[in-house]
Design an enzyme around this catalytic site. Structure first.
Site, PDB file in Angstrom:
ATOM      1  CD  GLU A   1      -0.645  -2.614   7.139  1.00  0.00           C
ATOM      2  OE1 GLU A   1      -1.327  -2.314   6.171  1.00  0.00           O
ATOM      3  OE2 GLU A   1      -0.715  -3.872   7.774  1.00  0.00           O
TER       4      GLU A   1
ATOM      5  CB  SER B   1      -2.374  -8.488   0.743  1.00  0.00           C
ATOM      6  OG  SER B   1      -1.396  -9.067   0.689  1.00  0.00           O
TER       7      SER B   1
END
Length: 291
Positions: A207, A67
């Protein structure tokens, strides 16, 4: 004058955070926490200072996530992150944790393209991150990754798997969408999760998976703690992107995120409030973002 603690839907923030002494985090310690029903906390970090502050706030696991491509490099997805970038940031975080004499468990993402060619490629890439200071590597996907997980674990490399929304394949998934909604998709995800546990994965990130499915998997995976992100409160632990939980985001804030900085007196206070909310089962609030 002592500041008055601020209230929050996730609890009361301490005016002067003073984290208790913790045992060093290791795989046996994580398994012990899971067996005892203690929630595991995880945050991303990409540099020495934030990693040390997260450890001081009581975060057990620090994830150097790919990320970083979006929050540090300004990319539109994680696909463009290179192994060299992951090595650099892992090294920075590991250095900060060592200087702070920290106890956190350090996980690093294997970036897109660094483990897809072969098991041997995955081993070479994992070795780069382990030599940079990681204690564990994380890879995305199920099915084809099972053999890779088994290959790495057999060579002494702890692995965290990742199912549900897998950002490295976001284009194939059609965008950032909830996964496992249909009966067929849920059944496949469950098969993949059990296979990854059997292959030796020590942790599994779920997720953007429906809360009921995450709860079922958490109950069934006795030897592989589930770490949720947008996957409900029943998982064995939670992870958030650091910048999101501090209210800093270049794009649209994910629905499942709470801005812990809004009620905090400091970054460490926000992190400690996050830890407390996860430990007490008050974050996430399923009713606020039920899929």
């Amino acid at each position: 004058m002592t500041p008055t603690p601020a209230s929050s839907p996730y609890g009361t923030l301490p005016a002067s955070p003073a984290p208790a002494q913790r045992k060093p985090i290791s795989l046996p310690r994580l398994r012990e926490m899971h067996a005892q029903g203690e929630k595991i906390t995880m945050l991303t970090a990409y540099d020495a200072t934030f990693a040390a502050v997260a450890d001081a706030a009581g975060v057990e696991c620090i994830l150097v996530g790919d990320s970083l491509g979006m929050v540090c490099q300004g990319l539109s997805s994680t696909v463009g992150v290179t192994l060299e970038a992951m090595r650099h940031h892992t090294e920075c975080v590991a250095r900060g944790l060592r200087r702070a004499q920290a106890t956190a468990w350090l996980i690093a993402d294997l970036p897109f393209g660094s483990y897809h060619e072969s098991k041997e490629q995955a081993l070479r890439s994992a070795a780069v991150l382990m030599q940079a200071g990681a204690h564990m590597v994380k890879l995305e996907g199920g099915g084809w990754t099972t053999e890779t997980v088994q290959f790495l674990v057999a060579r002494g490399i702890p692995v965290c798997a990742h199912l549900g929304l897998t950002p490295q394949t976001v284009h194939a998934l059609g965008g950032y969408r909830v996964q496992g909604r249909s009966d067929e998709a849920a059944a496949l995800l469950m098969v993949q999760a059990h296979a990854l546990q059997d292959a030796g994965a020590s942790m599994l990130v779920l997720e953007m998976v429906p809360a009921a499915l995450s709860a079922t998997l958490t109950e069934e995976l006795r030897h592989c703690p589930t770490i949720g992100i947008g996957a409900g409160v029943a998982t064995a632990g939670q992870v958030l992107v650091l910048h999101d939980m501090l209210g800093m985001n270049l794009g649209k804030m994910p629905k499942f995120v709470h801005n812990f900085m809004a009620e905090a007196h400091s970054v460490q206070g926000a992190m400690q409030a996050y830890v407390q909310a996860v430990k007490q089962g008050r974050f996430p609030v399923d009713a606020l973002h039920a899929w």
